[in-house]
Design an enzyme around this catalytic site. Structure first.
Site, PDB file in Angstrom:
ATOM      1  N   GLU A 162       0.845  -1.193   0.000  1.00 38.20           N
ATOM      2  CA  GLU A 162       0.000   0.000   0.000  1.00 38.20           C
ATOM      3  C   GLU A 162       0.883   1.246   0.000  1.00 38.20           C
ATOM      4  OE1 GLU A 162      -0.155   2.168   2.684  1.00 38.20           O
ATOM      5  OE2 GLU A 162       1.007   1.024   4.138  1.00 38.20           O
ATOM      6  N   PHE A 163       0.386   2.281  -0.663  1.00 39.22           N
ATOM      7  CA  PHE A 163       1.079   3.567  -0.695  1.00 39.22           C
ATOM      8  C   PHE A 163       0.117   4.663  -0.225  1.00 39.22           C
ATOM      9  CE2 PHE A 163       3.341   0.980  -3.849  1.00 39.22           C
ATOM     10  CZ  PHE A 163       4.654   1.166  -3.455  1.00 39.22           C
ATOM     11  N   ALA A 165      -1.390   7.544   2.251  1.00 39.37           N
ATOM     12  CA  ALA A 165      -1.030   8.548   3.245  1.00 39.37           C
ATOM     13  C   ALA A 165      -2.252   8.751   4.131  1.00 39.37           C
ATOM     14  CB  ALA A 165      -0.640   9.860   2.573  1.00 39.37           C
ATOM     15  N   LYS A 221       8.385  -0.681  -1.750  1.00 37.85           N
ATOM     16  CA  LYS A 221       7.641  -0.056  -0.657  1.00 37.85           C
ATOM     17  C   LYS A 221       8.600   0.533   0.368  1.00 37.85           C
ATOM     18  CE  LYS A 221       4.525   0.844   2.498  1.00 37.85           C
ATOM     19  NZ  LYS A 221       3.628   1.994   2.404  1.00 37.85           N
ATOM     20  N   VAL A 271       8.308  19.275  13.766  1.00 41.97           N
ATOM     21  CA  VAL A 271       8.883  18.658  14.953  1.00 41.97           C
ATOM     22  C   VAL A 271       9.337  17.224  14.682  1.00 41.97           C
ATOM     23  CG1 VAL A 271       6.651  17.836  15.819  1.00 41.97           C
ATOM     24  CG2 VAL A 271       8.488  18.325  17.438  1.00 41.97           C
ATOM     25  N   CYS A 277       4.703   3.856   9.397  1.00 45.35           N
ATOM     26  CA  CYS A 277       5.508   3.345   8.285  1.00 45.35           C
ATOM     27  C   CYS A 277       6.944   3.829   8.248  1.00 45.35           C
ATOM     28  CB  CYS A 277       4.826   3.701   6.958  1.00 45.35           C
ATOM     29  SG  CYS A 277       3.287   2.810   6.686  1.00 45.35           S
TER      30      CYS A 277
END
Length: 463
Positions: A162-163, A165, A221, A271, A277
């Protein structure tokens, strides 16, 4: 093979949204998501679709459309495995906390348990798809388990990383940059690849569906996440230099981001990055490099993590230093606990580590996050095992209202870039705080000039 029944083992941040979109776009395919966590499955089945356990913009609408039609959530794992032609494995692969590879290698115990369960239950040929982020050559290990503990059943193993966000997962699934599918070069392997290609082709243009061998898919990945994290650590390294020299990191990022060879994405200083991931995958990459004796390669990528950890420690140290070198018994309001906006995921969130540092200095932490519960905040701190549960309970308080969280605070720390933070009545917040009132903007989210005009002492990252 024409796929009509899919099973996904794991109802978390990857499995739930991915299967919901597949079900929405493929009404002719029955999609069953299974998990041993009965509470999580109950939440996915809640009559009020807004109560599903994963917060992602647009996800509840997708689930509402498909659930009960061809999308099902269940704890009957064996039944779903038995019925499915194609099985996604989407379980957690945390960094090992024990034994060989501790602190770097991926812990594959849940993957192995899934493989053994599939082998035990399957009575006919199956396509098994790695959806979890896994180290290179994991497919080989899964195949060995399935081939040697099965019931004479033939398994094809695919890698389909999976990619996504978090915060844009639904859009990422509906309009992906690419779908990557890796499999064997044998005729059976190519047939399995085509079966999964045909599923995605229901809504993804075929020129965006890439097919490779298994090992290339798995490594792609890890490499993608390593490259993205490296950009964040690079700009964060420059942020410290900017603070020392009088440069503004936002201006630097804008200048270099306009170079077409570099581009503007992932150049926002902060920060530090969090999430499930980046750190895990880079540490996994470091471990793989070291296992092949590639120490210089390992050192290069490990520096990305070192820089990220430094940025978090630097932020908390700045708060202590600015507040006259003591925060004992001072109230520090945290705006945001999730690792990024538009998600309720807190894994590896910078907020956890900044809070822990300040609590070590006996600060009183007041937290407001629009999607993260008080129980989750406390659980994150307890997981660090720095203090007892009772000590954490005495030092951190969660609020459902941002103005209450900031009332009588000595300082505010912005830890998540929630859009709503920019829309607050900052004059009202200032009026209710201890003076001088400090804002430590860990996401460079707020308008510095406006805050300073009100009377705040503002400190951002790299400016």
């Amino acid at each position: 093979m024409k796929i009509t029944k899919i099973c996904c083992i794991g109802a978390g941040y990857v499995g739930g949204p991915t299967m919901a979109v597949i079900a929405q776009k493929c009404p002719h395919i029955q999609v069953t998501v299974v998990d041993l966590n009965a509470e999580r499955i109950a939440a996915w089945n809640d009559e009020n679709v807004d109560n599903i356990p994963i917060y992602e913009p647009g996800l509840s609408a997708v689930v509402a459309e498909a659930r009960g039609r061809n999308l099902f959530f269940s704890t009957e794992v064996d039944k779903a495995i038995d019925e499915a032609q194609l099985i996604f494995i989407s379980v957690n692969t945390p960094t090992k906390t024990y034994g060989k590879g501790k602190g770097m290698a991926a812990d594959l115990k849940y993957i192995e348990l899934c493989a053994r369960q599939i082998a035990r239950v399957a009575k006919d040929n199956k396509i098994v798809v790695e959806k979890s982020t896994l180290p290179v050559r994991t497919a080989e290990a899964i195949k060995n388990i399935l081939d040697h503990t099965g019931n004479g059943v033939q398994f094809q193993i695919l890698s389909n990383p999976e990619f996504l966000a978090e915060g844009t997962a639904v859009d990422d699934l509906l309009q992906p940059d690419r779908i990557l599918i890796g499999g064997d070069i044998t005729p059976e392997g190519q047939n399995a690849i085509q079966a999964l290609v045909d599923v995605y082709a229901n809504w993804v243009p075929t020129d965006k569906i890439l097919t490779t061998n298994v090992w290339s898919s798995e490594l792609s990945k890890l490499t993608a996440n390593a490259f993205l994290a490296q950009r964040i650590s690079s700009i964060n390294a420059m942020s410290e230099l900017c603070e020392k020299t009088g440069a503004d990191v936002n201006e630097v990022a804008r200048a270099i981001g306009m170079d077409s060879r570099i581009g503007s994405k992932f150049l926002k200083s902060s920060v530090g990055f969090g999430g499930s991931c980046f750190q895990k995958d880079i540490l996994n990459l470091v471990y793989i490099a070291k296992s092949y004796g590639l120490n210089e390669v390992a050192d290069y990528w490990e520096q990305v993590i070192i820089m990220n950890d430094h940025q978090k420690r630097r932020f908390s140290a700045k708060i202590v230093q600015t507040l006259y070198n003591t925060v004992a018994s001072k109230k520090i309001a945290f705006l945001g606990w999730a690792f990024k906006k538009d998600t309720n995921d807190t894994r590896e969130s910078a907020a956890i580590y900044v809070a822990n540092d300040l609590m070590n200095e006996q600060a009183q932490i007041a937290v407001y996050d629009p999607k993260v519960s008080a129980a989750k905040i406390l659980a994150d701190l307890d997981y660090l095992e720095t203090r007892s549960h009772e000590a954490n309970l005495s030092l951190v308080t969660s609020f459902s209202n941002p103005y209450e969280a900031c009332a009588n605070a000595h300082a505010i720390a912005v830890l998540t870039e929630w859009d709503e933070f920019t829309k607050y009545d900052w004059q009202k917040i200032y009026d209710g705080m201890q003076k001088p009132a400090f804002v430590f903007d860990g996401r460079n989210l707020l308008n510095r000039a406006e805050l300073e005009a009100i009377g705040f002492v503002y400190q951002g990252i790299g400016s």
